[in-house]
Design a protein around this motif. Structure first.
Motif, PDB file in Angstrom:
ATOM      1  N   GLN A  92     -23.433 -47.475  43.717  1.00 15.35           N
ATOM      2  CA  GLN A  92     -23.561 -46.384  44.690  1.00 15.35           C
ATOM      3  C   GLN A  92     -22.900 -46.647  46.043  1.00 15.35           C
ATOM      4  N   PRO A  97     -19.707 -42.956  43.295  1.00 14.46           N
ATOM      5  CA  PRO A  97     -20.455 -41.920  44.022  1.00 14.46           C
ATOM      6  C   PRO A  97     -20.163 -41.798  45.517  1.00 14.46           C
ATOM      7  N   GLN A  98     -20.199 -42.897  46.261  1.00 15.96           N
ATOM      8  CA  GLN A  98     -20.052 -42.787  47.715  1.00 15.96           C
ATOM      9  C   GLN A  98     -18.641 -42.376  48.156  1.00 15.96           C
TER      10      GLN A  98
END
Length: 206
Positions: A92, A97-98
């Protein structure tokens, strides 16, 4: 230090109770250390808890937690099993995702962010055998295909965090240079690469 609103703190508190109960009932950190593997049932359970989508907005099926609550959750998991915390955190932070949330196109977000809400795992591929983590000397190259619709990546990566279990990867590769004021400037691009793409080979487990 930053402080949480009462509403935000309660969201984090409620989730932490669920996560702690899950860890105690399902995960044996000593077994993880012995076997070098997080059990499939734990991965499935983490996915059902939304643990792979902690900061992903709710519009994409994620938990929508703030950075503060995310840190609280990582603190809890790492106090119980460091390996599981690394898997979740790398996925993450340096995983898909980030950067996708910050820099992705609307189409990319719509396609990939919901996958993580369903438990998909991402990996990060920067380091290379001959140059380490020095992007300036990176050898992996991305070339535009003949029809101009896609990029073809060629190279070798090493120490890809979550690489063996990832569904999607961030792969750093050299793209054609830009000429600025007559000087050639090397360009490096972060690509979203699906793990089932043709040509990917997992050669070695560290």
């Amino acid at each position: 230090f930053p402080s949480q609103s009462a509403e935000e703190k309660k969201l984090g508190d409620d989730y932490l109770v669920k996560m702690e109960k899950f860890l105690k009932e399902n995960l044996n950190p000593d077994e993880v250390d012995r076997t070098n593997q997080i059990p499939d049932k734990v991965m499935k359970g983490l996915g059902e808890l939304g643990a792979f989508a902690l900061k992903i907005p709710k519009e994409y099926g994620g938990m929508g937690f703030s950075q503060y609550n995310y840190n609280r959750i990582m603190h809890l998991v790492s106090s119980y099993c460091g390996s599981t915390a690394v898997l979740l955190s790398a996925h993450q932070s340096i995983g898909v995702p980030q950067p996708l949330k910050l820099f992705g196109t609307p189409e990319q977000k719509k396609k990939y962010l919901p996958l993580f809400a369903k438990g998909a795992v991402s990996a990060f591929a920067l380091t290379e055998p001959t140059v380490g983590s020095d992007p300036r000397n990176m050898k992996t190259v991305a070339s535009l295909s003949e029809d101009g619709k896609s990029f073809i990546l060629n190279g070798e990566k090493l120490w890809c965090t979550n690489g063996l279990i990832a569904d999607v990867l961030v792969v750093m590769a050299v793209t054609p240079p830009k000429i600025i004021k007559g000087k050639e400037i090397k360009q490096i691009t972060a690509f979203i690469v699906e793990a089932n793409s043709p040509g990917i080979e997992k050669v070695h487990r560290c």
